[in-house]
Motif scaffolding. Structure first.
Motif, PDB file in Angstrom:
ATOM      1  N   VAL A   8      -0.040  -5.729  -2.618  1.00 33.67           N
ATOM      2  CA  VAL A   8       0.380  -4.512  -2.194  1.00 33.67           C
ATOM      3  C   VAL A   8       0.784  -3.634  -3.067  1.00 33.67           C
ATOM      4  CG1 VAL A   8       1.472  -2.723  -0.791  1.00 33.67           C
ATOM      5  CG2 VAL A   8       0.124  -4.462   0.127  1.00 33.67           C
ATOM      6  N   GLY A   9       2.177  -3.915  -3.437  1.00 36.01           N
ATOM      7  CA  GLY A   9       3.357  -3.519  -4.481  1.00 36.01           C
ATOM      8  C   GLY A   9       2.528  -3.925  -6.552  1.00 36.01           C
ATOM      9  N   ILE A  10       2.433  -4.687  -6.384  1.00 34.33           N
ATOM     10  CA  ILE A  10       1.428  -4.918  -7.907  1.00 34.33           C
ATOM     11  C   ILE A  10       0.652  -4.155  -7.643  1.00 34.33           C
ATOM     12  CG2 ILE A  10       0.766  -6.944  -9.168  1.00 34.33           C
ATOM     13  CD1 ILE A  10       2.208  -8.860  -8.140  1.00 34.33           C
ATOM     14  N   ALA A  11      -0.746  -3.883  -6.714  1.00 34.56           N
ATOM     15  CA  ALA A  11      -1.566  -3.135  -7.222  1.00 34.56           C
ATOM     16  C   ALA A  11      -1.158  -1.860  -6.968  1.00 34.56           C
ATOM     17  CB  ALA A  11      -2.459  -3.083  -5.648  1.00 34.56           C
ATOM     18  N   GLY A  12      -0.144  -1.247  -6.711  1.00 33.34           N
ATOM     19  CA  GLY A  12       0.102   0.369  -6.535  1.00 33.34           C
ATOM     20  C   GLY A  12       0.941   0.229  -7.891  1.00 33.34           C
ATOM     21  N   VAL A  13       0.862  -0.584  -8.682  1.00 29.29           N
ATOM     22  CA  VAL A  13       2.298  -0.534  -9.613  1.00 29.29           C
ATOM     23  C   VAL A  13       0.873  -0.659 -11.103  1.00 29.29           C
ATOM     24  CG1 VAL A  13       3.416  -1.519 -11.557  1.00 29.29           C
ATOM     25  CG2 VAL A  13       4.205  -1.285  -9.461  1.00 29.29           C
ATOM     26  N   LEU A  14      -0.104  -1.218 -10.407  1.00 33.30           N
ATOM     27  CA  LEU A  14      -1.324  -0.915 -11.541  1.00 33.30           C
ATOM     28  C   LEU A  14      -1.673   0.135 -11.363  1.00 33.30           C
ATOM     29  CD1 LEU A  14      -2.730  -5.129 -11.356  1.00 33.30           C
ATOM     30  CD2 LEU A  14      -0.944  -4.070 -13.310  1.00 33.30           C
ATOM     31  N   PHE A  15      -2.122   0.599  -9.959  1.00 36.94           N
ATOM     32  CA  PHE A  15      -2.838   2.120 -11.032  1.00 36.94           C
ATOM     33  C   PHE A  15      -2.419   3.030 -10.901  1.00 36.94           C
ATOM     34  CE2 PHE A  15      -5.917   0.095  -7.224  1.00 36.94           C
ATOM     35  CZ  PHE A  15      -7.342   0.872  -7.452  1.00 36.94           C
ATOM     36  N   TYR A  16      -0.215   2.726 -10.660  1.00 35.51           N
ATOM     37  CA  TYR A  16       0.133   4.256 -11.339  1.00 35.51           C
ATOM     38  C   TYR A  16      -0.075   3.611 -12.592  1.00 35.51           C
ATOM     39  CZ  TYR A  16       4.647   5.895 -13.115  1.00 35.51           C
ATOM     40  OH  TYR A  16       5.607   6.347 -13.690  1.00 35.51           O
ATOM     41  N   LEU A  17       0.416   2.708 -13.926  1.00 34.29           N
ATOM     42  CA  LEU A  17      -0.200   2.373 -14.558  1.00 34.29           C
ATOM     43  C   LEU A  17      -1.369   2.894 -15.682  1.00 34.29           C
ATOM     44  CD1 LEU A  17       1.701  -0.614 -15.167  1.00 34.29           C
ATOM     45  CD2 LEU A  17       2.733   1.769 -15.716  1.00 34.29           C
TER      46      LEU A  17
END
Length: 633
Positions: free
Chosen positions: A159-168
């Motif tokens: 969840v955390g990494i997916a959020g960061v990846l979508f943010y970038l």
């Protein structure tokens, strides 16, 4: 597994919460270095974008390149230091939690086990029970200690990494995350397939433990029979069965684990290929917009951190299914209902006189074989009543009904007019001293075994009981006297010595009633004399129920009850029964060596009864085996 948390997790919930919070924060902190590195590359080194960090107000960030560089440096250092600290907190919190739960589960399961009926222990193998109390309980601890946190870290990481990846970059994030649904479907299939394999594996562990435990306990017989090679083959067979079942689990695991890594690797390769093309040649169709070098580097780092927990999902699922199978066995044992238990209105049996009455008592095992039929007799306070008869007549069963190890199927057993089913089991058994042929002594000192059940007895009381039981003299000659360790089951002592210690233990309890079950049948004549003198002292003034094959030991009983095929066929004193010329007189003649005086008809009847008893036992064992097989299936 839900029940495990509901029943055992609440008392230590604080440790669990601390451990899980540290686990979650640790996984989030692990994302920081890659994120900061990407920002620093684009904003500090290439200077083609503003220095900005997610969730951090711009006013908090330095405006100079130098300040931005050192902030990035200290954030990375802080993330690593914080990760180590959080890992320590997580390990401590979950270790305390899991070990406390393990302790509570093991103690509660053992407590439930020892409250079950003797019928359970007649049927169950020791190794199976030990594998539940040891191996299965440890599996639950492993699940709570590492698997649970690993599963939560996996969720947080995804969840955390997916959020960061979508943010970038939302477009490139879709490429990286496309493998997640495939991994989920594959994991569900794996869980359903491996579950029955783990159940079979746990059963094979119990069977292997049973074989080894039986062989270690029977080592003297193995050596005396020179059957070491035979027993090695039997252990090898049990071990091979475990090997095959373990291999079935491992084979499936090695299919699942590399497949997960392959899917995750494909996602990483796709991210690298599309991102690389994007940087060199511009956005490939259907992608649009710009991709910065720092964003791409962050993507690669994040994707790798994303792949690692996903590829470890197999270990988490594996551990969960193993713990789930163990949980089924543990709660299956803990939930087993005892047939013999206290009634809701059971009364304590206090200040008794010791009158024992069997009133029309019948008893049949669960298989339907009737052992006692309409048995009636009375032992007045202070009297000695002997139960005699051929093998399989039901003598020992009657004693077990008095101790309420089993329940009568008809009639009633009474003590001082109280039906034993209406009194507290604990108070009933505390009022009865039990001395059997098969003496059990614990691995400890003579003192510990004598004081067992009467822990508050004084030294003088213990020595007096040992003297009365003809045991003090030989105990005094032991290397450390009463503090000498006697080995498992008292193996360092002779049979007669073990028997005298059991009599001394019963004397210390000072019971109002006694049950002597073949207490002198397995010793030599000289030792029998010592034991018989000790038993005479023990039974003086107490109501005593004696079960005996050796009729010379019951000649002085107030009443001798003769059982045959579960029924009372004769009753009276020794002289009366000998003069009657019935079954007792026949048995007495045989033991006295006067076989010639026994008619051929009676001998034939005795042989037939013995054969019938053997056949009935064989049928019961076969039925028990069949029932166990049904339960396992």
């Amino acid at each position: 597994m839900v029940r495990l948390f509901a029943e055992y997790g609440r008392e230590n919930l604080a440790w669990f919460v601390v451990g899980l919070l540290a686990s979650v924060l640790g996984r989030l902190v692990a994302i920081v270095p890659a994120l900061v590195l990407g920002v620093a590359i684009d904003a500090v080194f290439f200077r083609n974008t503003a220095y900005a960090l997610p969730l951090v107000p711009p006013s908090w960030l330095p405006t100079t390149v130098s300040g931005q560089f050192w902030l990035s440096f200290w954030l990375v250092i802080g993330a690593f230091v914080g990760g180590v600290a959080l890992s320590w907190v997580q390990g401590l919190g979950l270790a305390v939690y899991s070990n406390r739960v393990q302790h509570a589960v093991r103690v509660d399961t053992y407590d439930a086990l020892q409250r079950l009926d003797m019928a359970f222990f007649d049927d169950k193998q020791t190794g199976q029970v030990l594998s539940i109390l040891d191996g299965d309980v440890r599996n639950l601890r492993t699940f709570l200690d590492s698997t649970l946190s690993g599963g939560l870290q996996l969720v947080v990481a995804v969840v955390g990494i997916a959020g960061v990846l979508f943010y970038l970059n939302a477009q490139l994030a879709v490429v990286t995350l496309v493998a997640v649904p495939l991994l989920a479907v594959f994991t569900v299939w794996f869980m359903r397939t491996i579950r029955p394999l783990y159940r079979a594996l746990r059963e094979s562990v119990g069977a292997l433990n049973t074989r080894i435990e039986n062989n270690v306990s029977g080592m003297e017989v193995i050596k005396a029979s020179a059957t070491e090679d035979y027993e090695t083959d039997r252990v090898a067979d049990a071990s091979m069965d475990y090997y095959r079942r373990a291999l079935a689990v491992v084979r499936l695991d090695y299919l699942y684990q590399p497949s997960m890594e392959l899917l995750a690797g494909v996602a990483f390769a796709a991210t690298f290929a599309i991102g690389g093309v994007w940087l060199i040649f511009g956005p490939p169709a259907p992608f649009t917009g710009d991709l910065l070098v720092g964003e791409f580097v962050t993507f690669l780092f994040m994707t790798q951190r994303f792949i690692d927990p996903l590829s470890g999902a197999g270990r988490i699922v594996n551990s969960y299914e193993n713990a789930r199978a163990s949980g089924e066995r543990i709660f299956g044992l803990a939930d087993r209902e005892a047939v013999v238990r206290d009634a809701s209105d059971a009364e304590s049996l206090d200040a008794i006189d010791g009158r024992i009455e069997f009133d029309g008592v019948s008893f049949a095992y669960a298989t339907g074989r009737e052992v006692l039929r309409d048995v009636s007799f009375t032992a007045e306070p202070g009297e000695t009543v002997a139960l005699v008869g051929p093998t399989g007549a039901g003598k020992s069963t009657a004693a077990k009904l008095l101790l309420r190890l089993y329940e009568p199927t008809d009639g009633a057993v009474r003590v001082d007019g109280h039906d034993v089913r209406d009194v507290e089991i604990r108070s009933l058994r505390e009022a009865i001293g039990y001395v059997s042929q098969d003496v059990y002594l614990f691995d400890g000192t003579v003192r510990e075994n004598l004081l067992y059940g009467t822990f508050d007895a004084t030294e003088a009381e213990m020595v007096a009981a040992a003297k009365a039981a003809e045991a003090h003299e030989f105990v005094s000659r032991l290397p450390e006297g009463y503090d000498t360790r006697i080995g498992e089951r008292g193996v360092k002592l002779s049979g007669g010595q073990r028997q005298r210690l059991s009599i001394a233990r019963a004397m210390l309890q000072d019971p109002r009633m006694l049950v002597l079950d073949e207490a002198t049948s397995a010793v030599d004549t000289e030792t029998e004399l010592l034991i018989q003198r000790a038993l005479d002292r023990l039974s003086a003034g107490r109501t005593t129920l004696v079960i005996a094959h050796r009729l010379s030991t019951v000649r002085r009983a107030d009443t001798i009850v003769v059982l045959d095929e579960g029924e009372v066929v004769e009753s009276g004193t020794h002289d009366e029964l000998v003069e009657l010329g019935g079954l007792y007189a026949t048995l007495w003649g045989v033991q006295a060596g006067d076989v010639s005086g026994v008619s051929a008809d009676i001998l034939a009847r005795l042989v037939e009864r013995s054969r019938a008893a053997d056949e009935a036992d064989t049928d019961r064992i076969a039925a028990d085996v069949s029932a166990d097989g049904g339960e396992d299936a």
